[in-house]
Design a protein around this motif. Structure first.
Motif, PDB file in Angstrom:
ATOM      1  N   SER A   3     -54.399  96.709 -23.279  1.00 13.18           N
ATOM      2  CA  SER A   3     -53.075  96.682 -23.929  1.00 13.18           C
ATOM      3  C   SER A   3     -53.136  97.474 -24.855  1.00 13.18           C
ATOM      4  CB  SER A   3     -52.963  95.089 -24.364  1.00 13.18           C
ATOM      5  OG  SER A   3     -54.016  94.689 -25.352  1.00 13.18           O
ATOM      6  N   ALA A   4     -51.962  98.087 -25.348  1.00 12.81           N
ATOM      7  CA  ALA A   4     -51.885  99.011 -26.392  1.00 12.81           C
ATOM      8  C   ALA A   4     -51.967  98.414 -27.812  1.00 12.81           C
ATOM      9  CB  ALA A   4     -50.391  99.892 -26.203  1.00 12.81           C
ATOM     10  N   ARG A 215     -31.104  83.363 -19.429  1.00 14.05           N
ATOM     11  CA  ARG A 215     -32.473  83.959 -19.438  1.00 14.05           C
ATOM     12  C   ARG A 215     -32.618  85.171 -18.646  1.00 14.05           C
ATOM     13  NH1 ARG A 215     -38.091  81.386 -19.084  1.00 14.05           N
ATOM     14  NH2 ARG A 215     -39.044  82.773 -17.382  1.00 14.05           N
ATOM     15  N   SER A 216     -31.900  85.166 -17.585  1.00 15.28           N
ATOM     16  CA  SER A 216     -32.423  86.290 -16.592  1.00 15.28           C
ATOM     17  C   SER A 216     -31.798  87.765 -17.420  1.00 15.28           C
ATOM     18  CB  SER A 216     -31.347  86.247 -15.648  1.00 15.28           C
ATOM     19  OG  SER A 216     -31.661  85.006 -14.623  1.00 15.28           O
ATOM     20  N   ALA A 217     -30.550  87.561 -18.308  1.00 21.79           N
ATOM     21  CA  ALA A 217     -30.270  89.000 -18.883  1.00 21.79           C
ATOM     22  C   ALA A 217     -31.282  89.176 -20.054  1.00 21.79           C
ATOM     23  CB  ALA A 217     -28.906  88.253 -19.666  1.00 21.79           C
ATOM     24  N   PHE A 218     -31.780  87.913 -20.570  1.00 19.28           N
ATOM     25  CA  PHE A 218     -32.987  88.143 -21.790  1.00 19.28           C
ATOM     26  C   PHE A 218     -34.141  88.869 -21.311  1.00 19.28           C
ATOM     27  CE2 PHE A 218     -30.605  85.334 -24.766  1.00 19.28           C
ATOM     28  CZ  PHE A 218     -30.106  86.382 -25.543  1.00 19.28           C
ATOM     29  N   GLU A 219     -34.295  88.187 -19.910  1.00 15.74           N
ATOM     30  CA  GLU A 219     -35.724  88.845 -19.283  1.00 15.74           C
ATOM     31  C   GLU A 219     -35.884  90.180 -19.065  1.00 15.74           C
ATOM     32  OE1 GLU A 219     -38.720  86.166 -16.935  1.00 15.74           O
ATOM     33  OE2 GLU A 219     -36.789  85.948 -15.970  1.00 15.74           O
ATOM     34  N   LEU A 220     -34.593  90.786 -18.490  1.00 15.82           N
ATOM     35  CA  LEU A 220     -34.520  92.170 -18.434  1.00 15.82           C
ATOM     36  C   LEU A 220     -34.720  92.869 -19.422  1.00 15.82           C
ATOM     37  CD1 LEU A 220     -30.996  92.275 -16.128  1.00 15.82           C
ATOM     38  CD2 LEU A 220     -33.797  92.861 -15.489  1.00 15.82           C
ATOM     39  N   ILE A 221     -34.322  92.392 -20.777  1.00 14.99           N
ATOM     40  CA  ILE A 221     -34.512  93.070 -22.092  1.00 14.99           C
ATOM     41  C   ILE A 221     -35.914  93.083 -22.407  1.00 14.99           C
ATOM     42  CG2 ILE A 221     -33.585  93.279 -24.342  1.00 14.99           C
ATOM     43  CD1 ILE A 221     -31.222  91.902 -23.536  1.00 14.99           C
ATOM     44  N   ALA A 222     -36.436  91.869 -22.032  1.00 11.87           N
ATOM     45  CA  ALA A 222     -37.991  91.738 -22.426  1.00 11.87           C
ATOM     46  C   ALA A 222     -38.695  92.376 -21.638  1.00 11.87           C
ATOM     47  CB  ALA A 222     -38.362  90.216 -22.255  1.00 11.87           C
ATOM     48  N   GLU A 223     -38.465  92.683 -20.368  1.00 11.25           N
ATOM     49  CA  GLU A 223     -39.094  93.650 -19.441  1.00 11.25           C
ATOM     50  C   GLU A 223     -39.179  95.029 -20.022  1.00 11.25           C
ATOM     51  OE1 GLU A 223     -41.304  93.316 -17.074  1.00 11.25           O
ATOM     52  OE2 GLU A 223     -41.071  91.319 -16.399  1.00 11.25           O
ATOM     53  N   GLU A 224     -37.985  95.352 -20.503  1.00 13.10           N
ATOM     54  CA  GLU A 224     -37.810  96.747 -20.786  1.00 13.10           C
ATOM     55  C   GLU A 224     -38.690  97.035 -22.010  1.00 13.10           C
ATOM     56  OE1 GLU A 224     -33.570  97.414 -21.143  1.00 13.10           O
ATOM     57  OE2 GLU A 224     -33.227  97.433 -19.169  1.00 13.10           O
ATOM     58  N   ALA A 225     -38.486  96.144 -23.102  1.00 16.22           N
ATOM     59  CA  ALA A 225     -39.119  96.196 -24.313  1.00 16.22           C
ATOM     60  C   ALA A 225     -40.576  96.412 -23.955  1.00 16.22           C
ATOM     61  CB  ALA A 225     -38.811  94.760 -25.229  1.00 16.22           C
ATOM     62  N   LYS A 226     -41.340  95.457 -23.249  1.00 17.93           N
ATOM     63  CA  LYS A 226     -42.485  95.481 -22.853  1.00 17.93           C
ATOM     64  C   LYS A 226     -42.904  96.718 -22.294  1.00 17.93           C
ATOM     65  CE  LYS A 226     -45.990  92.957 -19.763  1.00 17.93           C
ATOM     66  NZ  LYS A 226     -46.205  91.810 -19.062  1.00 17.93           N
ATOM     67  N   HIS A 227     -42.029  97.259 -21.268  1.00 14.72           N
ATOM     68  CA  HIS A 227     -42.510  98.600 -20.628  1.00 14.72           C
ATOM     69  C   HIS A 227     -42.525  99.713 -21.576  1.00 14.72           C
ATOM     70  CE1 HIS A 227     -42.903 101.775 -17.620  1.00 14.72           C
ATOM     71  NE2 HIS A 227     -41.729 102.382 -18.284  1.00 14.72           N
ATOM     72  N   ARG A 228     -41.494  99.555 -22.528  1.00 18.34           N
ATOM     73  CA  ARG A 228     -41.562 100.703 -23.659  1.00 18.34           C
ATOM     74  C   ARG A 228     -42.392 100.812 -24.645  1.00 18.34           C
ATOM     75  NH1 ARG A 228     -36.876  99.160 -25.099  1.00 18.34           N
ATOM     76  NH2 ARG A 228     -37.311  98.094 -27.059  1.00 18.34           N
ATOM     77  N   GLN A 231     -46.027 101.853 -22.408  1.00 13.99           N
ATOM     78  CA  GLN A 231     -46.054 102.983 -21.515  1.00 13.99           C
ATOM     79  C   GLN A 231     -46.606 104.166 -22.309  1.00 13.99           C
ATOM     80  OE1 GLN A 231     -42.104 104.386 -20.405  1.00 13.99           O
ATOM     81  NE2 GLN A 231     -41.477 104.359 -22.385  1.00 13.99           N
ATOM     82  N   GLY A 232     -47.316 104.993 -21.595  1.00 11.54           N
ATOM     83  CA  GLY A 232     -47.784 106.104 -22.307  1.00 11.54           C
ATOM     84  C   GLY A 232     -48.910 106.017 -23.317  1.00 11.54           C
ATOM     85  N   LYS A 233     -49.761 104.584 -23.295  1.00 10.92           N
ATOM     86  CA  LYS A 233     -50.705 104.486 -24.027  1.00 10.92           C
ATOM     87  C   LYS A 233     -52.026 104.039 -23.343  1.00 10.92           C
ATOM     88  CE  LYS A 233     -48.279 104.673 -28.070  1.00 10.92           C
ATOM     89  NZ  LYS A 233     -48.783 105.671 -29.017  1.00 10.92           N
ATOM     90  N   ILE A 234     -51.832 104.254 -21.897  1.00 11.16           N
ATOM     91  CA  ILE A 234     -52.910 103.632 -21.112  1.00 11.16           C
ATOM     92  C   ILE A 234     -54.275 104.285 -21.168  1.00 11.16           C
ATOM     93  CG2 ILE A 234     -53.647 103.150 -18.804  1.00 11.16           C
ATOM     94  CD1 ILE A 234     -51.441 101.521 -19.950  1.00 11.16           C
ATOM     95  N   PHE A 235     -54.198 106.104 -21.234  1.00 14.65           N
ATOM     96  CA  PHE A 235     -55.152 106.629 -21.431  1.00 14.65           C
ATOM     97  C   PHE A 235     -56.148 106.336 -22.600  1.00 14.65           C
ATOM     98  CE2 PHE A 235     -57.518 110.636 -22.004  1.00 14.65           C
ATOM     99  CZ  PHE A 235     -58.458 110.572 -21.073  1.00 14.65           C
ATOM    100  N   SER A 236     -55.396 106.528 -23.537  1.00 15.57           N
ATOM    101  CA  SER A 236     -56.034 106.336 -25.105  1.00 15.57           C
ATOM    102  C   SER A 236     -56.677 105.070 -25.234  1.00 15.57           C
ATOM    103  CB  SER A 236     -54.982 106.545 -26.248  1.00 15.57           C
ATOM    104  OG  SER A 236     -53.735 105.440 -26.030  1.00 15.57           O
ATOM    105  N   ASP A 237     -56.016 104.031 -24.581  1.00 15.44           N
ATOM    106  CA  ASP A 237     -56.706 102.724 -24.742  1.00 15.44           C
ATOM    107  C   ASP A 237     -58.033 102.751 -23.794  1.00 15.44           C
ATOM    108  OD1 ASP A 237     -54.843 101.305 -26.477  1.00 15.44           O
ATOM    109  OD2 ASP A 237     -53.693 100.627 -24.750  1.00 15.44           O
ATOM    110  N   GLN A 238     -58.184 103.485 -22.772  1.00 12.31           N
ATOM    111  CA  GLN A 238     -59.196 103.505 -21.904  1.00 12.31           C
ATOM    112  C   GLN A 238     -60.442 104.214 -22.675  1.00 12.31           C
ATOM    113  OE1 GLN A 238     -57.987 105.505 -18.511  1.00 12.31           O
ATOM    114  NE2 GLN A 238     -57.175 103.850 -17.412  1.00 12.31           N
ATOM    115  N   VAL A 239     -60.179 105.358 -23.269  1.00 11.49           N
ATOM    116  CA  VAL A 239     -60.942 105.954 -24.267  1.00 11.49           C
ATOM    117  C   VAL A 239     -61.396 105.099 -25.386  1.00 11.49           C
ATOM    118  CG1 VAL A 239     -61.386 108.006 -25.979  1.00 11.49           C
ATOM    119  CG2 VAL A 239     -59.909 108.328 -23.601  1.00 11.49           C
ATOM    120  N   TYR A 240     -60.690 104.190 -25.968  1.00 13.46           N
ATOM    121  CA  TYR A 240     -60.766 103.340 -27.038  1.00 13.46           C
ATOM    122  C   TYR A 240     -61.877 102.494 -26.560  1.00 13.46           C
ATOM    123  CZ  TYR A 240     -60.541  99.395 -30.377  1.00 13.46           C
ATOM    124  OH  TYR A 240     -60.772  98.695 -31.137  1.00 13.46           O
TER     125      TYR A 240
END
Length: 342
Positions: A3-4, A215-228, A231-240
């Motif tokens: 996790s980032a 709930r469905s509407a808020f879950e869509l927002i939550a998924e987007e927020a989680k992805h945002r 995202q883009g932090k995976i490699f640096s976390d692997q190095v860490y």
């Protein structure tokens, strides 16, 4: 998947500020002591580090002279204080569904804690764990999280929830009646895990006024927020993670990382730059985390910690640690142990 290291929303400070203001202290006083510019609150997307939130919480406890500041703050926490995660929980069908939402989207509000539970006979045991095993979390923060989770369940169901057991890893710090008033049961201290035990039927308690469409509407927002956020932090976390696991054995270099990940030095530098970091910055973060973990264990002399982190000499470690935290390793260890066992 790692996790980032994304910290917490600055909105986490709002309930702390609200609590100290209610007790007669000013926001400016707290922020001044924490060395925080109030302009940060003007950015709703701003985030602060776990370390900074702990410091603010500890300062608030000192200002209010409340040994159980975290426990009391958690008592007044509403689901809405968790932002989008809280809204998903408010519109979950049952308490069990709300806990599953917390487990799934916790990264939005806090990357530092994990939630899990399992059924044992007629009971369910809900456990919270700190995601950085090398670092001992603040007692106030743990009690805040446990207290807030319990009271959010009560408020979502609008029903009385009797806890059968509460375990804390830290030592007891105040009169028993204080915990009884907030949790309805006297916790057991110095245990292996932070947990609740309650009847498993509570998981089936309906969340009142829940709306599946909302709930469905808020879950869509939550998924987007989680992805945002991740995202883009995976490699640096692997190095860490690689540095954390190898540091006690080897003094690692960028060339070592290139060999480990089968990439050229230049490719690693470019990939880390895309993630807005560098190998040196990751190395510093890993060293700092390991240092904090070792200093939480009195059996490690400070000179040995410096050796384990591959500093040329203890004085170099002491200078680096003071630059990271503002205090020397000895001062940090003393304050940490005082907070844990006060």
């Amino acid at each position: 998947m790692p996790s980032a290291n994304i910290g917490k929303p600055v909105s986490f400070v709002y309930p702390i500020v609200k609590t100290i203001v209610q007790k007669g202290h000013s926001q400016e006083e707290l922020l001044r002591k924490a060395n925080i510019d109030s302009s940060i609150f003007q950015d709703p997307d701003a985030r602060i580090s776990e370390e900074m939130l702990v410091r603010i919480t500890e300062l608030a406890a000192e200002l209010t002279s409340d040994e159980l500041f975290g426990l009391h703050k958690g008592q007044s926490t509403e689901a809405s204080d968790l932002g989008i995660l809280g809204y998903v929980m408010q519109h979950s069908k049952t308490i069990g569904d709300a806990l599953a939402a917390y487990q799934k989207y916790n990264v939005i509000v806090c990357s530092g804690y994990d939630l899990s539970w399992h059924v044992e006979g007629d009971d369910v045991i809900i456990m919270t764990a700190y995601a950085q095993p090398l670092q001992m979390p603040s007692r106030h923060c743990i009690e805040d999280m446990m207290s807030s989770l319990y009271h959010i369940m009560v408020r979502l169901s609008c029903r009385s929830i009797a806890l059968k057991e509460v375990h804390f890893r830290h030592d007891r710090s105040a009169a028993a009646e204080e915990y009884m008033d907030v949790l309805g049961v006297l916790p057991q201290f110095g245990k292996e895990s932070n947990l609740f035990r309650m009847s498993k039927e509570i998981l089936e308690y309906p969340v009142l006024f829940a709306d599946a469409k909302i709930r469905s509407a808020f879950e869509l927002i939550a998924e987007e927020a989680k992805h945002r956020l991740i995202q883009g932090k995976i490699f640096s976390d692997q190095v860490y993670s690689w540095i954390i696991n190898r540091m006690p054995v080897s003094n690692l270099s960028l060339k070592d990382a290139a060999a480990e990940f089968r990439m050229s030095v230049r490719s690693i530098q470019a990939k880390l730059k895309q993630e807005e970091t560098t190998f040196q910055a990751i190395m510093v973060r890993a060293r700092k985390e390991l240092a904090i973990g070792y200093l939480a264990k009195p059996e490690y002399p400070i000179a040995e910690v410096a050796y384990l982190l591959h500093f040329s000499e203890p004085s170099a470690f002491q200078n680096a640690f003071k630059k990271w935290t503002g205090v020397t390793p000895r001062q940090y260890r003393k304050e940490l142990l005082n907070n844990l066992y006060m």
